[in-house]
Design a protein around this motif. Sequence first.
Motif, PDB file in Angstrom:
ATOM      1  N   LEU A  40      39.004  82.106 -25.184  1.00  0.00           N
ATOM      2  CA  LEU A  40      38.338  82.258 -23.900  1.00  0.00           C
ATOM      3  C   LEU A  40      39.340  82.148 -22.753  1.00  0.00           C
ATOM      4  O   LEU A  40      39.395  83.011 -21.869  1.00  0.00           O
ATOM      5  CB  LEU A  40      37.244  81.204 -23.741  1.00  0.00           C
ATOM      6  CG  LEU A  40      36.564  81.147 -22.370  1.00  0.00           C
ATOM      7  CD1 LEU A  40      35.691  82.379 -22.149  1.00  0.00           C
ATOM      8  CD2 LEU A  40      35.748  79.885 -22.238  1.00  0.00           C
ATOM      9  N   VAL A  41      40.134  81.079 -22.793  1.00  0.00           N
ATOM     10  CA  VAL A  41      41.080  80.832 -21.701  1.00  0.00           C
ATOM     11  C   VAL A  41      42.133  81.929 -21.625  1.00  0.00           C
ATOM     12  O   VAL A  41      42.386  82.480 -20.540  1.00  0.00           O
ATOM     13  CB  VAL A  41      41.735  79.441 -21.856  1.00  0.00           C
ATOM     14  CG1 VAL A  41      42.872  79.252 -20.869  1.00  0.00           C
ATOM     15  CG2 VAL A  41      40.692  78.340 -21.698  1.00  0.00           C
ATOM     16  N   THR A  42      42.747  82.269 -22.742  1.00  0.00           N
ATOM     17  CA  THR A  42      43.824  83.269 -22.705  1.00  0.00           C
ATOM     18  C   THR A  42      43.300  84.667 -22.366  1.00  0.00           C
ATOM     19  O   THR A  42      43.948  85.416 -21.640  1.00  0.00           O
ATOM     20  CB  THR A  42      44.607  83.312 -24.032  1.00  0.00           C
ATOM     21  OG1 THR A  42      43.714  83.572 -25.108  1.00  0.00           O
ATOM     22  CG2 THR A  42      45.338  82.009 -24.282  1.00  0.00           C
ATOM     23  N   THR A  43      42.116  84.997 -22.855  1.00  0.00           N
ATOM     24  CA  THR A  43      41.552  86.315 -22.570  1.00  0.00           C
ATOM     25  C   THR A  43      41.187  86.435 -21.101  1.00  0.00           C
ATOM     26  O   THR A  43      41.544  87.424 -20.441  1.00  0.00           O
ATOM     27  CB  THR A  43      40.318  86.583 -23.456  1.00  0.00           C
ATOM     28  OG1 THR A  43      40.713  86.518 -24.821  1.00  0.00           O
ATOM     29  CG2 THR A  43      39.722  87.953 -23.163  1.00  0.00           C
ATOM     30  N   LEU A  44      40.475  85.437 -20.570  1.00  0.00           N
ATOM     31  CA  LEU A  44      40.087  85.513 -19.163  1.00  0.00           C
ATOM     32  C   LEU A  44      41.296  85.463 -18.245  1.00  0.00           C
ATOM     33  O   LEU A  44      41.336  86.175 -17.236  1.00  0.00           O
ATOM     34  CB  LEU A  44      39.108  84.396 -18.811  1.00  0.00           C
ATOM     35  CG  LEU A  44      37.687  84.568 -19.353  1.00  0.00           C
ATOM     36  CD1 LEU A  44      36.804  83.402 -18.931  1.00  0.00           C
ATOM     37  CD2 LEU A  44      37.073  85.882 -18.911  1.00  0.00           C
ATOM     38  N   ASP A  45      42.290  84.632 -18.588  1.00  0.00           N
ATOM     39  CA  ASP A  45      43.507  84.591 -17.767  1.00  0.00           C
ATOM     40  C   ASP A  45      44.226  85.934 -17.798  1.00  0.00           C
ATOM     41  O   ASP A  45      44.764  86.377 -16.779  1.00  0.00           O
ATOM     42  CB  ASP A  45      44.449  83.478 -18.244  1.00  0.00           C
ATOM     43  CG  ASP A  45      43.967  82.089 -17.861  1.00  0.00           C
ATOM     44  OD1 ASP A  45      43.016  81.988 -17.049  1.00  0.00           O
ATOM     45  OD2 ASP A  45      44.529  81.100 -18.370  1.00  0.00           O
ATOM     46  N   ILE A  71      34.338  73.714 -17.344  1.00  0.00           N
ATOM     47  CA  ILE A  71      33.853  74.220 -18.643  1.00  0.00           C
ATOM     48  C   ILE A  71      34.937  74.087 -19.706  1.00  0.00           C
ATOM     49  O   ILE A  71      34.679  73.621 -20.820  1.00  0.00           O
ATOM     50  CB  ILE A  71      33.382  75.689 -18.501  1.00  0.00           C
ATOM     51  CG1 ILE A  71      32.131  75.760 -17.621  1.00  0.00           C
ATOM     52  CG2 ILE A  71      33.125  76.317 -19.871  1.00  0.00           C
ATOM     53  CD1 ILE A  71      31.767  77.162 -17.161  1.00  0.00           C
ATOM     54  N   GLU A  72      36.156  74.479 -19.350  1.00  0.00           N
ATOM     55  CA  GLU A  72      37.263  74.390 -20.299  1.00  0.00           C
ATOM     56  C   GLU A  72      37.544  72.933 -20.671  1.00  0.00           C
ATOM     57  O   GLU A  72      37.774  72.610 -21.848  1.00  0.00           O
ATOM     58  CB  GLU A  72      38.512  75.039 -19.710  1.00  0.00           C
ATOM     59  CG  GLU A  72      38.381  76.543 -19.559  1.00  0.00           C
ATOM     60  CD  GLU A  72      39.467  77.172 -18.694  1.00  0.00           C
ATOM     61  OE1 GLU A  72      40.366  76.432 -18.202  1.00  0.00           O
ATOM     62  OE2 GLU A  72      39.441  78.396 -18.514  1.00  0.00           O
ATOM     63  N   LYS A  73      37.505  72.051 -19.674  1.00  0.00           N
ATOM     64  CA  LYS A  73      37.746  70.624 -19.938  1.00  0.00           C
ATOM     65  C   LYS A  73      36.642  70.051 -20.837  1.00  0.00           C
ATOM     66  O   LYS A  73      36.921  69.296 -21.769  1.00  0.00           O
ATOM     67  CB  LYS A  73      37.812  69.858 -18.616  1.00  0.00           C
ATOM     68  CG  LYS A  73      38.156  68.399 -18.768  1.00  0.00           C
ATOM     69  CD  LYS A  73      38.275  67.717 -17.406  1.00  0.00           C
ATOM     70  CE  LYS A  73      38.568  66.239 -17.591  1.00  0.00           C
ATOM     71  NZ  LYS A  73      38.662  65.551 -16.288  1.00  0.00           N
TER      72      LYS A  73
END
Length: 129
Positions: A40-45, A71-73
């Motif tokens: 999620l994090v790498t794709t959205l970034d 949300i990530e935390k």
Amino acid sequence: MGQGGGDDGKVLDIRISDIKAAAPMFHTQATNLSTALTNLVTTLDGLGKPWGDDEQGKAFGAKYSPQQHTIEKAAGILVLGLTSIHEALVDMADGHVDNDLLIQGMFTKVKATRPGSDGADQAGGGGAR
């Protein structure tokens, strides 16, 4: 516990095999959630703001962007929680095995014999003097 109508009198029924069987599931799910979070994090970034510039995209971005780090935390805390449960279950199973062995040792009958005796009752049985 121990007083219900259909109760079998057991206060706590812990099966070590059940604990050992459940522990890996928490590890697996922690790994799966961690992978999903990373994706999620790498794709959205990498994509920037892929939800678009239309009305729905703007509405989503307005709600999601300010909460993204929260949300990530939160997902990261869930990963740690699942990992902790896995470790706790493994420790609990090991502790029950150790405790069972300790209790078994405490309640094992040991026959005490006096030096020079043949093991017969030495308490002063019923013989005449």
